[in-house]
Design an enzyme around this catalytic site. Sequence first.
Site, PDB file in Angstrom:
ATOM      1  N   HIS A 139      -1.507  -1.287  -6.383  1.00 17.68           N
ATOM      2  CA  HIS A 139      -0.231  -0.784  -5.806  1.00 17.68           C
ATOM      3  C   HIS A 139      -0.066  -0.358  -4.560  1.00 17.68           C
ATOM      4  CE1 HIS A 139       2.322  -1.067  -9.521  1.00 17.68           C
ATOM      5  NE2 HIS A 139       1.382  -0.315 -10.217  1.00 17.68           N
ATOM      6  N   ASP A 169       4.840  -2.578  -0.106  1.00 17.82           N
ATOM      7  CA  ASP A 169       5.882  -3.121  -0.884  1.00 17.82           C
ATOM      8  C   ASP A 169       6.834  -3.747  -0.057  1.00 17.82           C
ATOM      9  OD1 ASP A 169       4.550  -2.612  -3.449  1.00 17.82           O
ATOM     10  OD2 ASP A 169       6.000  -1.021  -4.026  1.00 17.82           O
TER      11      ASP A 169
END
Length: 391
Positions: A139, A169
């Site tokens: 992540h 992200d």
Amino acid sequence: MSLPLQGIRVLDLSRLLPGAYASQMLADYGADVIKVEEPRTGDYARTMPPTDQNGINLYFQAINRNKRSMTLNLKTESGRALFLRLVERADVVLESFRPGVMARLGLAYERLRAVRPELIYCAISGYGQDGPYSERAGHDLNYAGYAGLLHHLRDQEGRPMMPPTQFGDLVGGSYLAVIGILTALLGRQQTGEGRMVDVAMTEGLLSLLPLQIAAYLHTGKEPLPGRTSLTGDLPCYHIYETKDGQFLTLGALEPKFWHAFCTRIGHLELLPFHSPVGPDEREQALTILRNVFKTKTRDEWMAELGDLDSCVGPVYTLAEALNDPQMQARGVLFREAENAPPQLSTFPRLSDVPQTMRSKPPALGEHTSAILQEYGFQVEAIEQFRKEGVI
């Protein structure tokens, strides 16, 4: 009004933040984004907390406007066959699975390219489509650690800090995906051929450190965290606390700005400390400035220095930032209707492209039947697909 990406069809297989934000940017500029989701569950982000009174995730609503949604079970043979039909009239396929997933489904880039040579295939992953970490789970925080970003993001005790936003992200994933897709679309105009766009979020985070990397590559020594010219070493480019516990930014890198600043605050003895100096001189200048800034509140300093060419600004909360006169004048927020909640605009701004919500974030599978009918499927066939669990 014709939008810049009108006529571009995007099949968005992605889930969660990186792909959704990327496809929303494309949708805001006019692309027909079809969010292809798994039946019954859909994008995981739909129901993750925090949710509104209807049980829909607030973040999902923020990054999925101007799209259509259809459900499709790619684990079935019929579902895969339907997807290949969709690809025949698509310009872009966007996915964020782990590398190898699409190949195991029989839908790898090479297979899709055989159906439509003009296709742009964009894959967002943590570490890229190859290499020893390609199939490793991760992540945003993991990518920031691998890229060296966290090493240079430290608190006052010198410990790596949690990033204030999802840099991996959004920058490493969303923005690089949009750049890659638009670049490939432009290249397609020259060659008539599509391309694969391989977006590795870890590499995207590396791209945020070009100055530190350049210094390391040329000297063999990595800059100390918080001690480069633009990360805290210079007293003229620093963050200072004010009398009321608020903070100001000082960015007087050019001599003319530094001279104007030192003159206004009445400390001309600081002029020699503009350029990099020794540690003793640096601490001396920092001490003087810290004491000076604590004599007034943040807003008092802004009233005195805000209009001066000295590069001084406040450290705002989000509420203050969104309500600042500059942001208000630029319309960084917009509403689809008078009583609707505000939405963050898409940037950059393009002339003659208004910020609008042409359609709300779609319900799961809201447009499945309509999209399949566009491809020539009759209502009876669509209902049969539904009974078989294909859609």
